[in-house]
Design an enzyme around this catalytic site. Sequence first.
Site, PDB file in Angstrom:
ATOM      1  N   GLY A 223      -8.096 -12.165  19.156  1.00 49.92           N
ATOM      2  CA  GLY A 223      -7.820 -11.518  18.093  1.00 49.92           C
ATOM      3  C   GLY A 223      -6.626 -11.459  17.635  1.00 49.92           C
ATOM      4  N   HIS A 224      -6.292 -10.859  16.642  1.00 47.01           N
ATOM      5  CA  HIS A 224      -4.935 -10.674  16.256  1.00 47.01           C
ATOM      6  C   HIS A 224      -3.794 -10.132  16.909  1.00 47.01           C
ATOM      7  CE1 HIS A 224      -5.100  -6.354  15.257  1.00 47.01           C
ATOM      8  NE2 HIS A 224      -6.319  -6.750  15.226  1.00 47.01           N
TER       9      HIS A 224
END
Length: 299
Positions: A223-224
């Site tokens: 994920g970011h």
Amino acid sequence: MKFPVHKLCEKYNFFVEGVSYIGEPREGTAMFITNKVAHLLDNLAGMKHCLIFAELGIEPTKEMEQENCFIFSDCPSRQYAAWAQSLLQEERKDESQKKYTLTEDGYFLGQGVQLGKNVVIEPGCIIGHGVTIGDNSYIMAGAVIKHSSIGENVVVNEYAVIGAQGFTMTRDEQGNLQRMPTLGQVCIEDDVEIGAHDNVSRGSGGDTVIERGAKIDALVHIGHDAHIGANSEITAGGIIGGFVRAKTDTYTGINAVVRNRIELGEHCVVGMGATVTKSVAPNTTVIGNPARVYEKKKA
């Protein structure tokens, strides 16, 4: 590219050059702060020229307010998203004016790409504008790399996507879901391997980082703003949430899920299929759903 500060704060007369996160703020960047993370406000001490969308009830020091631009509202994520959307539109407008070149070797190369010595790129790849790839790296067929810097001796396996938009949502004034633009980068250090069909999201409040020597198996989602430590291993099917901090030499088992915004301590092990909802101490093995401590070794 520089973007002017929010129209309500033109009196500050400074420019914002990127975005960051209150956990690791950088000068000259924009961010939003909710009461949920208000305990991180002290990280702004000494910072200048930040644009900060803050939730009502947050109380910065006088020095913070003098050196930075605070905009208070009941929903700072919505205010930030509207501002960030304008940046994303500018970015896309800029990229739409750039052209890709189909090389003789059958891959597409954007403008401003920097390739090191002995880089191999197989057919069907897309290397986005401004990407850098270090010496002796090998990019296999079908991989897509955008908004990224890739170190030396990196292997990117087939159909991996590096630099995709992160999945962060807020709601507009009518309550409808609205995507939060992700404007950061992906930074992959030397000797990393990215598996086939992996997805590595670009940063939202900064950069997504994979440190030297980390090995990522196939079908993994990162994920970011995640930060994967040196020599860490994530096996097939692993899901790493946004803002996760995996320290040096962590191991994540097959199909394990690590919730966003938690920390995996040095040398910890996440068992196969585990669902990790709380931070894990160093030298600890967790298993199950929700994950529980199975073993804790002496440092």
